[in-house]
Design an enzyme around this catalytic site. Sequence first.
Site, PDB file in Angstrom:
ATOM      1  N   THR A 167       0.886  -1.151   0.000  1.00 22.17           N
ATOM      2  CA  THR A 167       0.000   0.000   0.000  1.00 22.17           C
ATOM      3  C   THR A 167       0.920   1.196   0.000  1.00 22.17           C
ATOM      4  OG1 THR A 167      -1.614  -1.206   1.344  1.00 22.17           O
ATOM      5  CG2 THR A 167      -1.707   1.174   1.497  1.00 22.17           C
ATOM      6  N   THR A 218       0.321  -0.091   6.397  1.00 25.06           N
ATOM      7  CA  THR A 218       0.388  -1.008   5.261  1.00 25.06           C
ATOM      8  C   THR A 218       0.496  -2.415   5.862  1.00 25.06           C
ATOM      9  OG1 THR A 218       2.794  -1.062   5.070  1.00 25.06           O
ATOM     10  CG2 THR A 218       1.669   0.686   3.898  1.00 25.06           C
ATOM     11  N   GLY A 219       0.285  -3.405   5.014  1.00 23.61           N
ATOM     12  CA  GLY A 219       0.342  -4.773   5.522  1.00 23.61           C
ATOM     13  C   GLY A 219      -1.034  -5.379   5.482  1.00 23.61           C
ATOM     14  N   GLY A 221      -4.457  -5.708   5.997  1.00 25.10           N
ATOM     15  CA  GLY A 221      -5.469  -4.761   6.417  1.00 25.10           C
ATOM     16  C   GLY A 221      -6.486  -5.315   7.392  1.00 25.10           C
TER      17      GLY A 221
HETATM   18  N1  GLY Z   1      -3.167  -2.710   3.757  1.00 22.87           N
HETATM   19  C1  GLY Z   1      -3.792  -2.861   2.532  1.00 22.87           C
HETATM   20  C2  GLY Z   1      -4.788  -3.937   2.473  1.00 22.87           C
HETATM   21  O1  GLY Z   1      -4.862  -4.791   3.332  1.00 22.87           O
HETATM   22  O2  GLY Z   1      -5.543  -3.942   1.528  1.00 22.87           O
END
Ligand code: GLY
Length: 315
Positions: A167, A218-219, A221
Amino acid sequence: MIVIASHNGDIGIGKAIQILKDGGTAMDAVEAGIRLVEANPDDHTVGYNGWPNIIGGLELDASIMDGKSLNSGAVAAMKRFPYAISVARQMMERKLPHVLLAGNGAERFAREIGAEQWDEMMTDEVKAVWQKRLAQSSADSSQPLDDDTPLQDRVKIATDPERVTSTVNFIAIDKYGDMCTGVSTSGWAWKYPGRLGDSPIIGAGNYADNRYGACACTGMGEMAIRASTAHSVVFYMKMGMSVTEAATQAMKDLCDLGGDYIGRMNLIAMDKNGEHIGMSSSAGREYVYQTADMSNHEFLERTVVDIPARWGSSA
Ligand code: GLY
């Protein structure tokens, strides 16, 4: 004046800081910086040429938050409009009585405001990777993929922990002391159609409050949604913690999550004075920052907070 971003924001941070130096707002800087990442064909986790969902649709999520007013706008599972961050900003600025639009509604709104539409959002190279993963996702790859094809098991098989999520995050403080946070993503590669991550969820992947600070994630979600991670960081600052203490506590909170799918999580956070930190559950991850008196951006290593993964286990 300062901008911090996830490592893939390096392509846009120079433009963002220049906007601040020219007197622009934190929101202008964040939007412009993220647009350059969304247009980058080599970044398969954001905007154009991102990894698609399990049926080959590229669905984008984005949100933006103004730390002065706590106003925000977000779009989710939106196809064909690569600059999701700009559509999210318009969601906020056009003063709809809503914060978040998803799917057809987000696309309809994007058309209504004349947002840039690209009918071709993926290169052949990305489509070929998807085709391969799709074939691997079912024992019977001759089975046609239509609206009634069961996807639950395919999604589990096709989920690739190495390619799950990334992300882009941007946080800026402008000369007025106003903060803005922006987040944009194509989400979890090979996800179930309609899956939303943390990026469009205010409080999960994005939160900004001029009085205390801001955070973006990020990571994976799903984890940030379940723990309200971005809001937690800002809330812990409100309760008197430093930005480092607040971010550490919010990362540790993720260790309380039960269930089978606990993976990687990363965040960047900044307090109202511009003190910043990046954290990750994995070693060797970086984020990027630039202040108005720096001629170029610099990368900084993220602090590691261990979150024991239990990917696909039956814990
Ligand atoms: N962090 C972005 C997602 O999980 O879509």
